[in-house]
Every structure is written in C-alpha cells, then in structure tokens.
Design an enzyme around this catalytic site. Structure first.
Site, PDB file in Angstrom:
ATOM      1  N   ASP A 330      -4.840  43.873  15.971  1.00  0.00           N
ATOM      2  CA  ASP A 330      -4.505  42.822  15.018  1.00  0.00           C
ATOM      3  C   ASP A 330      -3.814  43.459  13.803  1.00  0.00           C
ATOM      4  OD1 ASP A 330      -4.225  40.392  13.759  1.00  0.00           O
ATOM      5  OD2 ASP A 330      -6.296  39.770  14.020  1.00  0.00           O
ATOM      6  N   GLU A 545      -7.242  31.705   7.957  1.00  0.00           N
ATOM      7  CA  GLU A 545      -8.073  32.919   7.939  1.00  0.00           C
ATOM      8  C   GLU A 545      -9.057  32.914   6.769  1.00  0.00           C
ATOM      9  OE1 GLU A 545      -6.109  36.545   9.245  1.00  0.00           O
ATOM     10  OE2 GLU A 545      -4.350  35.396   9.837  1.00  0.00           O
TER      11      GLU A 545
END
Ligand code: BGC
Ligand code: BGC
Length: 662
Positions: A330, A545
C-alpha cells in the site's frame, strides 16, 4: 496464479525454474551487470524469443523474458509510482519503471476520457522505448466506478451494495467499472475492498460490503468475476485478457476492520490465527474467483506491521490461502516498518511484497532495492520470483500484444445503460428504517385527496418540500474517492441529485402533478404552498481513510439544524440519510415519521427517489448493525448483542406502487 490450477508438480517445476534462473542471474552479475545502468548497451533479445509468442502461456513467456533481464531491469519492474511524482516522463524509460498509478485525484488536465487515454498511452510509449519494451501496469482506485474520471458512472459505495444483497448486480457494477476504466488505458484496479468492518467508527467502513464475512465473501467474489471476467487471471481469453476487463485487487490483507477502536492504519489486537478466522473467508472466495492481485494492509497485527511480516504475507497468504499471484504494497506503507530505509525495502520484499507502491521517491527506492540485493539482504531468487509474477500478470492482460487504450469503448463511459444499472443498484440499496403510518411510499399517499384539498373534495396537487443542501449535491451523495481522494461538495460531475430526481418525477405523466419545492435551508418562501410532506436530506461530509475515523458517529450541526427546521413544518417528515455507515443520532428517529438510509449512492440519485415515491419497491437490508451509541462498539456479531437499535439484516420493505413511475 499457479496454485489455484496446479498441484505439487507445477510448484516443484517452478522451484526448479527459479533455481535455474538464479544461477543464470548470478552468471550475469559476475559478468559485470549491475554497473551498466539499465542495460541499454545490451542487445535486445532475438526476434524469435519465446516470450514474444502470444500462443504460449503467460508463465512460460514470463520465465523466458526474465532470462534476458538485468538486475536493474528487474528492480524497475518492482517499482510503482504515482504519476504526479514523475519528475520527467523520460524517467519511465531511464529507470525502466514497471508500474504507475493514479491515486485519488491524480488526474490529467483536462479530466476527460481522451486526456486520460492520451496520458496513459504516452506513458506506455515511454515504457516501450526501454530495451525490453515491457509495458506498464497502470492502476487506479476504481472503487465505485472509475471514480477519478469526470463523466464516469459512479455506483454506490460498497456499504450500499452490501445492502442490496444482490451479488449478480454487484458483478454488473464491477463489469461496468472495469469497462469505463479500461476504455482510457487503465489495466488494474485496487478494488474490491473486502474488509469486514467490525467497528463502524473506522473511516473506511463504507468501503466494506458488510460486517458479515459471509456476505462480504459473496459480494467480493461476484465483484472479482465482474471486473476480470469469468476466466479471471488463469484463463485470460475469458478473463483479464479481454479489452474491457481489468485486473482486480483484493484489499487489504489482512485484518481490515479489526483494529482496536476502529482506527485506520491501526493495530489488530489479537493473534494472526484469530484474524484469519475472522477475515480470511472473503479472500478464499475472491481467490477462488480468480483475483490476480492482493494488496497488503497498513495495519499491524499485535504490534507488527503487516508489510514486514513474512508470517502474514508468506505464511498466511501464500501458504495457508495458496495465493501465488501478485502482492502489491500500500501507499508508502513499507516506510512505516520501524527500521532504516534499505532494511524496510528488504524486509517487505522478503516478507512477500512483489511490487512496491512507492509512490514518490522512485530514485531512492530503486537504489535501496538494488543495495539490498547487492549486499545479500534480498536473495536474487526472491527478486526473480517477484518479477515473474509481475510479468505473468502483464502477459495475461495481453499488454505485450497491445498496451494501448481500447478507445472504441470510450463512447460507453457514463452511458444511459450504465447509469440504469447504477440506478438499479441505488434502488436496491436504500434501507427503510422507520415508516410511521405507512408514510412511504409517497405515491401511495397521494392517491387519497391531499390535505390541501378543499371541502369540495377536488384533488389538488400534493406539495413535496425537499429540504437540505445535500438534496442537490452530487459530491455529498458520492462520498470519498470521487474525483479526489477525499471527495468534494457540490455538482462538479454529471449525475442526478435527489432534488433533481424529485422534480423530474413530478414533471412526468400523471393525473395530478405533484409540486416539488426544493429549499436548501428547509424554510418556505412567502408565496410557497403548504407542504403535504417534507423530505429532509442530511448526512456526513465526504471523507476517506483515517480522515473519516469518528468516535462520535454524529452528523454536522448544520444538518441537525436543517432537520429541526424540516420537522417544524406541519407535515409528516421523511428523512434521507447520506452516510457511509450507521450514525448515532436519536433525534433523527424522534423527529422523523420515516427514515431511509441511502448510504453513498453515487451519481444516480434517482434510485433513491424511485424508492421514496414507490416507483421501485423497498428491499434493502442493513449490512451493518445499527448501534444505539458508540460506547457499545465493537459489537460482537456472534453474541446476542446489546446496544442494538436495528440488527443487521433489518429493513422495512414495501412493494412498488402501480403507476408511481410517472
Ligand atoms: C489506500 C489504498 C489505495 C492506495 C492508492 C492507500 O492510501 O489505503 O486502498 O489503493 O492508497 O490510492
Ligand atoms: C492519494 C491517495 C492515497 C493517499 C494516501 C493521497 O494523496 O491521493 O490515493 O490513498 O494519499 O495517504
């Protein structure tokens, strides 16, 4: 890739192949490679090299091509950067980069399909200028449609898709998402998220289909098939090799949704075995559906960062789940492993990361990766294994035959057909939570003379007051990961807002045309007729997020004020919630006669109105438990939970009203 379709024989032969390749590479190193830059001085492979033969299997072609590669070329393949950090397009060639991405909001100017296609094709041409002419993997977060592109069809976020309970429909949304992304040259999406959020305070809850692993598994598998085609990665002709299909990514492995306090990039406070028990099922289903890549999670498990954990990536993912495909890291996640930079790279690659989402400092990361190999921190065999996986995916995608955008598909981006599927998904996602006196569907109510009818009994037009700025706000109804990482407010992309859909409905054919008043502040103008019903649209502001982590699960004060104004009219109140998760606001239920959770429906707000008026039935059910207050979180799905306002699976249903579709 290989493990799903092969047994021990193929694994053993791959091991032999790797051993042979390692020996080859050592020879190449001994002859002075590693000091020759990216190897431009070397001659290209012969014209009849087996890897050029499209009739051979991707694995065989990848193995052949690897044999021609220098260490620098291999390392380049393992680097992925966001295009916004490319200092100079020529660096794609110079550093023999293997992959680019557009992160949230990393878009061309103008943000049109043609500009996207020109941009990505341009990058591909740079890649083709390298000695080995290896095309790029180009990734985006197409998490609810190709959501960075203006004009794309934007579907409900996964929370809404979970509420539909309709896996076939989810597959359709993924098929269309793939097509709209493929059309502009994208060949890889970082979706689906198959998180199983156990604590809705987590800002990524809406990216998950449900708190129930079984439902997530079903939806995730359908999504993978829709995006990649039924052949997946193993049978490219019926899968990712087709023009309108792209590579899917199961993310984020593992424990997404299990962090303490619902914190993003947090810690899963129990052992890996338990995390696997709770979260592995959707991975099994997604891999069985042929998913070609997996992204590692930012999370740590009992304090250890997953990006540096061989136990998680090699043991659980490769071993236990048998995944032999591409593992991508990621966004800058390897930098969170608490050790010095070169060791971070080594630890992550040795743990099982094949492709590093850098995403910015490609020069430095490349040097670290090379340094780690040259100092023996990373075995060359491990590099070869990673590069083989990357190349195999590229061959399966058909990129060596044609890496360029299939522009004939551009005409289908945002088409009426695609929007109709999105509208259907929205219809099926709406969950009716309260419906006093059968206020919904509204069309049923208007069959009787409206309150404003005089003593004569003559029917006058019913008046619907649509209240709240969010009723006319594509950004608010789309949420994060739309046009930008964090999303936006207002009407910056084409679509249908809830207010516009009400007006369009009222303007349709019918005996008595309803009057729709859209009043952003919920206040009537002096000449306005008295409303027969008020529809208030309130919700969360867009987020993505960690910025969406919320301890309170509240709504903005302005929305609460609007709700109170809407409730002050002498008419029944329907409240529509545009949120990424259940919110804990008792006043909503106290003040409203009817409440509908519409989640983050995307561009096709008409689907919400279809359900409210009764043009479509109400069928959606809660994919998450609705708690009475945040203090009761996380709820344990397995135990008879306390503190539940509405259980998962709850949803008031009703039939469509005949003639309601005006
Ligand atoms: C997210 C991923 C995403 C990546 C690229 C990260 O911050 O966690 O889900 O795929 O960015 O945009
Ligand atoms: C990017 C996102 C990425 C995020 C990670 C943003 O700047 O646009 O794609 O997920 O950073 O922090």
């Amino acid at each position: 890739m290989a493990v799903r379709r092969t047994g021990i024989g193929a694994v053993a032969s791959r091991a032999l192949l790797l051993a042979a390749l390692a020996a080859f590479t050592l020879t190449a190193c001994a002859t002075g490679e590693g000091t020759t830059g990216t190897g431009e001085a070397l001659a290209p492979p012969p014209a009849d090299a087996p890897y050029r033969d499209a009739t051979l299997a991707p694995a065989a072609r990848a193995a052949d091509l690897l044999g021609y590669m220098t260490l620098d070329e291999k390392i380049g393949q393992m680097i992925q950067i966001d295009r916004q950090f490319l200092a100079n397009d020529a660096h794609i060639t110079e550093y023999a980069l293997g992959s680019l991405l557009s992160g949230g909001g990393s878009v061309p100017e103008p943000n049109t399909p043609e500009a996207w296609a020109d941009m990505i094709d341009g990058y591909q041409r740079r890649a083709l200028e390298t000695r080995l002419a290896i095309p790029l993997l180009y990734g985006v977060d197409a998490v609810h449609g190709h959501n960075n592109l203006v004009g794309a069809t934007i579907f409900p976020h996964n929370v809404g898709l979970g509420a539909t309970g309709n896996a076939a429909l989810v597959g359709e949304t993924a098929r269309i998402t793939a097509l709209e992304a493929a059309a502009v040259g994208v060949n890889w999406s970082f979706s689906p998220s198959i998180a199983v959020p156990q604590d809705i305070r987590w800002g990524r809850t809406y990216e998950g289909f449900s708190e129930d692993a079984e439902l997530v598994a079903e939806m995730g598998a359908a999504y993978v098939t829709g995006m990649q085609g039924p052949g997946g990665i193993a049978d490219p002709a019926a899968g990712v090799g087709q023009d309108d299909r792209i590579l899917a990514t199961l993310k984020h492995f593992i424990g997404d949704g299990g962090t303490a306090g619902g914190r993003d990039q947090g810690d899963v406070p129990y052992p890996l075995a338990e995390a696997m028990e709770r979260f592995a099922e959707p991975y099994r289903a997604g891999l069985a559906a042929g998913a070609g890549s997996v992204m590692a999670t930012f999370n740590s498990i009992e304090g250890e960062k997953v990006h540096g954990s061989a136990e998680v990536l090699d043991g659980a993912l490769r071993g236990e789940l048998g995944f032999d495909g591409l593992v991508v890291s990621d966004w800058a996640a390897i930098r969170q492993i608490p050790i010095p930079p070169m060791q971070q790279v080594a630890r992550a690659v040795n743990a099982g990361i094949d492709l590093i989402m850098v995403p910015d400092d490609y020069v430095g990361t490349r040097l670290e990766l090379k340094g780690a190999v040259n100092t023996g921190l990373i075995p060359v065999a491990r590099i070869d294994e990673a590069v083989l996986r990357i190349l195999e995916v590229k061959f399966a995608l058909g990129l060596f035959e044609d890496p360029f955008a299939p522009r004939h598909l551009i005409a289908e981006i945002g088409s009426a057909d695609h929007r109709a599927v999105a509208r259907q998904a929205v219809r099926e996602s709406v969950v009716v939570l309260k419906n006093e006196g059968a206020l919904l569907p509204l069309a049923g109510r208007f069959e009787a003379p409206a309150a404003s009818d005089g003593a004569s009994g003559a029917r006058s037009a019913p008046v619907i007051l649509v209240a709240g700025e969010r009723a006319d706000d594509i950004g608010a109804q789309s949420g994060g990961w739309t046009l930008t990482w964090q999303g936006f407010r207002g009407n910056r992309i084409p679509g249908t807002t809830i207010a516009a859909a009400f007006s369009a409905w009222a303007a349709g054919d019918g005996e008595v045309a309803p009057i729709v008043l859209f009043r952003p502040r919920g206040e009537l103008a002096p000449d306005d007729p008295t409303p027969d019903v008020v529809v208030a649209v309130i919700g969360e502001n867009p987020y993505a997020e960690g910025q969406g982590d919320s301890g309170r699960l509240a709504l903005p004060p302005t929305d609460m004020a609007l709700l109170r104004r809407a409730a002050s009219h002498d008419a029944p109140l329907v409240t529509v919630l545009l949120t990424g998760r259940p919110v804990v606001v008792p006043e909503v239920f106290e003040l409203s006669d009817a409440v509908a959770a519409a989640w983050l429906p995307g561009t096709e707000g008409a689907g919400v109105v279809d359900v409210l008026v009764g043009a479509a039935p109400a069928t959606g059910t809660l994919p998450f438990t609705w708690p009475v207050e945040p203090g009761v979180l996380p709820l344990q799905a397995t135990e008879p939970a306390t503190g539940v306002l509405f259980p998962r699976g709850f949803g008031i249903t009703y039939d469509a009203v005949e003639g309601a579709l005006r």
